[in-house]
Motif scaffolding. Structure first.
Motif, PDB file in Angstrom:
ATOM      1  N   UNK A  10       0.853  -1.187   0.000  1.00 57.34           N
ATOM      2  CA  UNK A  10       0.000   0.000   0.000  1.00 57.34           C
ATOM      3  C   UNK A  10       0.882   1.228   0.000  1.00 57.34           C
ATOM      4  N   UNK A  11       0.486   2.234  -0.766  1.00 55.32           N
ATOM      5  CA  UNK A  11       1.204   3.509  -0.786  1.00 55.32           C
ATOM      6  C   UNK A  11       0.704   4.339   0.391  1.00 55.32           C
ATOM      7  N   UNK A  12       1.599   4.650   1.314  1.00 53.51           N
ATOM      8  CA  UNK A  12       1.249   5.396   2.520  1.00 53.51           C
ATOM      9  C   UNK A  12       2.024   6.703   2.571  1.00 53.51           C
ATOM     10  N   UNK A  13       1.579   7.581   3.477  1.00 53.90           N
ATOM     11  CA  UNK A  13       2.244   8.882   3.639  1.00 53.90           C
ATOM     12  C   UNK A  13       3.555   8.711   4.401  1.00 53.90           C
ATOM     13  N   UNK A  14       4.540   9.498   4.011  1.00 52.35           N
ATOM     14  CA  UNK A  14       5.831   9.493   4.687  1.00 52.35           C
ATOM     15  C   UNK A  14       5.910  10.689   5.625  1.00 52.35           C
ATOM     16  N   UNK A  15       6.236  10.437   6.885  1.00 57.46           N
ATOM     17  CA  UNK A  15       6.311  11.458   7.938  1.00 57.46           C
ATOM     18  C   UNK A  15       5.012  12.254   8.025  1.00 57.46           C
ATOM     19  N   UNK A  16       3.877  11.603   8.213  1.00 60.80           N
ATOM     20  CA  UNK A  16       2.613  12.351   8.322  1.00 60.80           C
ATOM     21  C   UNK A  16       2.483  12.988   9.713  1.00 60.80           C
ATOM     22  N   UNK A  17       1.602  13.987   9.824  1.00 65.94           N
ATOM     23  CA  UNK A  17       1.299  14.622  11.108  1.00 65.94           C
ATOM     24  C   UNK A  17       0.039  13.962  11.661  1.00 65.94           C
ATOM     25  N   UNK A  18       0.155  13.434  12.867  1.00 66.87           N
ATOM     26  CA  UNK A  18      -0.954  12.706  13.487  1.00 66.87           C
ATOM     27  C   UNK A  18      -1.817  13.695  14.263  1.00 66.87           C
ATOM     28  N   UNK A  19      -3.083  13.750  13.933  1.00 71.06           N
ATOM     29  CA  UNK A  19      -4.053  14.589  14.639  1.00 71.06           C
ATOM     30  C   UNK A  19      -4.745  13.712  15.682  1.00 71.06           C
ATOM     31  N   UNK A  20      -4.552  14.082  16.961  1.00 64.65           N
ATOM     32  CA  UNK A  20      -5.080  13.273  18.051  1.00 64.65           C
ATOM     33  C   UNK A  20      -6.158  14.035  18.801  1.00 64.65           C
ATOM     34  N   UNK A  21      -6.926  13.270  19.587  1.00 65.56           N
ATOM     35  CA  UNK A  21      -7.957  13.891  20.432  1.00 65.56           C
ATOM     36  C   UNK A  21      -7.281  14.640  21.570  1.00 65.56           C
ATOM     37  N   UNK A  22      -7.564  15.938  21.775  1.00 62.66           N
ATOM     38  CA  UNK A  22      -6.885  16.702  22.821  1.00 62.66           C
ATOM     39  C   UNK A  22      -7.347  16.343  24.228  1.00 62.66           C
TER      40      UNK A  22
ATOM     41  N   UNK B  45      -9.264  26.842  29.233  1.00 62.38           N
ATOM     42  CA  UNK B  45      -8.314  26.275  28.257  1.00 62.38           C
ATOM     43  C   UNK B  45      -8.846  24.976  27.667  1.00 62.38           C
ATOM     44  N   UNK B  46      -9.455  24.125  28.497  1.00 61.90           N
ATOM     45  CA  UNK B  46     -10.040  22.887  27.984  1.00 61.90           C
ATOM     46  C   UNK B  46     -11.161  23.180  26.995  1.00 61.90           C
ATOM     47  N   UNK B  47     -11.959  24.176  27.322  1.00 63.07           N
ATOM     48  CA  UNK B  47     -13.058  24.533  26.426  1.00 63.07           C
ATOM     49  C   UNK B  47     -12.547  25.078  25.099  1.00 63.07           C
ATOM     50  N   UNK B  48     -11.413  25.739  25.145  1.00 66.32           N
ATOM     51  CA  UNK B  48     -10.835  26.271  23.910  1.00 66.32           C
ATOM     52  C   UNK B  48     -10.245  25.175  23.034  1.00 66.32           C
ATOM     53  N   UNK B  49      -9.866  24.041  23.638  1.00 72.42           N
ATOM     54  CA  UNK B  49      -9.255  22.933  22.891  1.00 72.42           C
ATOM     55  C   UNK B  49     -10.304  22.006  22.282  1.00 72.42           C
ATOM     56  N   UNK B  50     -11.564  22.266  22.521  1.00 66.22           N
ATOM     57  CA  UNK B  50     -12.618  21.425  21.946  1.00 66.22           C
ATOM     58  C   UNK B  50     -12.596  21.505  20.424  1.00 66.22           C
ATOM     59  N   UNK B  51     -12.266  22.596  19.878  1.00 63.72           N
ATOM     60  CA  UNK B  51     -12.211  22.800  18.428  1.00 63.72           C
ATOM     61  C   UNK B  51     -10.769  22.596  17.970  1.00 63.72           C
ATOM     62  N   UNK B  52     -10.541  21.553  17.165  1.00 67.32           N
ATOM     63  CA  UNK B  52      -9.197  21.179  16.708  1.00 67.32           C
ATOM     64  C   UNK B  52      -8.982  21.724  15.304  1.00 67.32           C
ATOM     65  N   UNK B  53      -7.851  22.391  15.096  1.00 65.99           N
ATOM     66  CA  UNK B  53      -7.503  22.961  13.802  1.00 65.99           C
ATOM     67  C   UNK B  53      -6.228  22.312  13.269  1.00 65.99           C
ATOM     68  N   UNK B  54      -5.985  22.504  11.970  1.00 71.80           N
ATOM     69  CA  UNK B  54      -4.807  21.924  11.329  1.00 71.80           C
ATOM     70  C   UNK B  54      -3.557  22.678  11.737  1.00 71.80           C
ATOM     71  N   UNK B  55      -2.533  21.908  12.129  1.00 74.57           N
ATOM     72  CA  UNK B  55      -1.272  22.530  12.527  1.00 74.57           C
ATOM     73  C   UNK B  55      -0.390  22.828  11.329  1.00 74.57           C
ATOM     74  N   UNK B  56      -0.631  22.150  10.216  1.00 73.95           N
ATOM     75  CA  UNK B  56       0.147  22.400   9.003  1.00 73.95           C
ATOM     76  C   UNK B  56      -0.688  22.009   7.806  1.00 73.95           C
ATOM     77  N   UNK B  57      -0.212  22.379   6.620  1.00 76.63           N
ATOM     78  CA  UNK B  57      -0.944  22.069   5.394  1.00 76.63           C
ATOM     79  C   UNK B  57      -0.778  20.590   5.035  1.00 76.63           C
TER      80      UNK B  57
END
Length: 488
Positions: free
Chosen positions: A248-260, A344-356
């Motif tokens: 399978x063709x997979x991404x190299x060095x991807x950025x993992x988006x996790x639940x905060x 601060x916890x309430x502000x982290x409920x909305x997750x945004x992209x850290x990079x393109x």
């Protein structure tokens, strides 16, 4: 050149009729009865017998004139068998000494096995092609033991008619005996009939098995030596050892988006394979619980702040209130910390992209309303131009793959395309794949300068190993299974 043979019109009609009867026979037994009995209408004779030698059994008397079925235990049939075997043996001896030709024994050796040639030559180099021409013989051509009973069963003159089809396969032969000598015209007509009989018998003859063909090929002689030499040469021909594995063709060095934080995913703002830029909303958690906790913390902070203010005012005139002011100050600071943490916890409920990148995840419906824990992976942000190949090499197909080895990807979506890659890492420990197969995870980078497949392409990868003999390549898996089963 032999002079042309003149055949009467009546004989030609009988010849045509006998040929038609042979072609209309519905079984081998019917055809044998026709051969030894109905030929009397064309050629006069006293007795006839058909000697058949089906592959790979020895020869046997298949039909005798005047009898609906030959009895192997009858004295006459037993003597016929001895006579045929002696005739075949003499034919083999004369063929070995003369290399074949006319005369007694020039072709009866073909009766040993259908499809075989005449007996091998004395030096064992090459077989002699079977003869299809009838020939006459007498008791003088047989051994004394067999010829002693000739006069008791047969008249003086006998004629052997070999049955050989156009491919050279022999079905034995027919012997006709009578008091008078055989003429050349009769031999020509019987030779013509023999071709029709052989062609009809080929429809009932069993096909030669691979074992019989192999035995025929490996007869003593030059043919066998050449076959064994060719087989030995083929076994040591070097070939590259390779193995097929899913890839399978997979991404190299991807950025993992996790639940905060712990919670339930309320909404996904992106779709699979959607390009996003930094700051783009990806998903949001349900904020109901955190909003309630923030409201409570804010209320507690306001209460603690008012209590501290009142205590500070009373501390101006009452000494004991000065002692309570420190306690009220501590509660105010505690409520402040709780309020800040909840905000601060309430502000982290909305997750945004850290990079393109491109959002890589499955169906959004699989995540909507799903409970997640802090740190759980939700999606990946991958660069479509920065991909690698992930190969799942089953343990049973492991060929001692090393980093630096080459492989080729054959995508399922594009059967005419192929991509070369070089192995970077090989997992030292096998792990179960999603399909439940124990396999090693192999990572490979695509070679520079060539076209690369898109992210998510699946296919089959051929991993190239070291050069090994062809015999090892073919017998590697059977030997492995045998050793595991036998324990050696």
């Amino acid at each position: 050149m032999n002079a042309p043979v003149r055949i009467e019109a009546g004989d030609l009609a009988l010849l045509w009729q006998l040929a038609a009867r042979a072609r209309e026979a519905d079984s081998e037994q019917t055809l044998g009865f026709t051969i030894v009995n109905e030929t009397l209408s064309l050629i006069p004779y006293r007795q006839a017998a058909w000697w058949r030698a089906p592959l790979p059994a020895p020869g046997a008397v298949a039909a005798v004139s005047g009898l609906p079925q030959s009895d192997p235990g009858a004295p006459y049939v037993q003597w016929l068998g001895e006579m045929f075997r002696a005739l075949v043996k003499r034919a083999a001896q004369e063929t070995s000494g003369t290399g074949g030709g006319a005369g007694p024994g020039a072709s009866p050796d073909d009766a040993q096995t259908p499809g075989s040639a005449a007996a091998p030559a004395a030096n064992g180099d090459s077989p002699t092609a079977p003869s299809t021409h009838p020939f006459a013989f007498t008791s003088a051509h047989l051994s004394a033991a067999v010829a002693a009973d000739w006069s008791a069963w047969w008249p003086m003159h006998a004629l052997w008619v070999p049955l050989v089809d156009r491919s050279g396969r022999s079905f034995g032969g027919v012997v006709f005996v009578r008091d008078n000598a055989w003429t050349h015209t009769e031999e020509v007509m019987l030779a013509e009939l023999a071709q029709v009989w052989a062609h009809a018998l080929s429809a009932f003859a069993p096909r030669a098995t691979w074992t019989a063909r192999a035995k025929l090929l490996l007869r003593p002689g030059k043919v066998r030596r050449r076959a064994l030499a060719a087989l030995a040469l083929v076994c040591v021909v070097p070939v590259p050892l390779s193995v097929l594995a899913p890839a399978e063709v997979t991404a190299k060095d991807p950025f993992v988006v996790r639940a905060p934080l712990d919670g339930v995913i309320d909404r996904l703002y992106t779709q699979p394979n959607q390009r996003v830029s930094p700051g783009t909303p990806l998903f949001a958690l349900d904020s109901t619980t955190l909003a309630s906790r923030y409201a409570v913390a804010n209320k507690n902070f306001d209460t603690a702040q008012e209590e501290y203010r009142q205590t500070a005012q009373l501390a101006v005139i009452e000494d004991k209130d000065r002692l309570d002011m420190a306690l009220r100050k501590g509660k105010l600071d505690e409520s402040q910390v709780e309020l800040d943490y909840t905000a601060r916890e309430l502000a982290r409920v909305r997750v945004t992209a850290a990079r393109a990148g491109v959002a890589v995840f499955a169906d959004p419906n699989d995540w909507n309303g799903k409970a997640v824990s802090v740190g759980e992976k939700v999606m990946l942000l991958a660069d479509p131009a920065n991909v690698e190949l992930t190969v799942y090499l089953p343990v049973a197909d492991d060929i001692d793959v090393k980093p630096g080895a080459t492989l080729t990807l054959y995508p399922k979506s594009s059967p005419l395309s192929a991509y070369d890659a070089r192995i970077d890492t090989v997992a030292y420990r096998a792990e179960p794949t999603p399909d439940g197969v124990l396999a090693y995870r192999v990572k490979a980078a695509f070679t520079d300068g060539g076209a690369r497949p898109v992210l998510g392409v699946m296919g089959t990868a051929r991993i190239h190993g070291r050069w090994v003999p062809l015999a090892y390549y073919v017998l590697r898996r059977p030997l492995t299974t045998a050793r595991q089963w036998l324990g050696w």
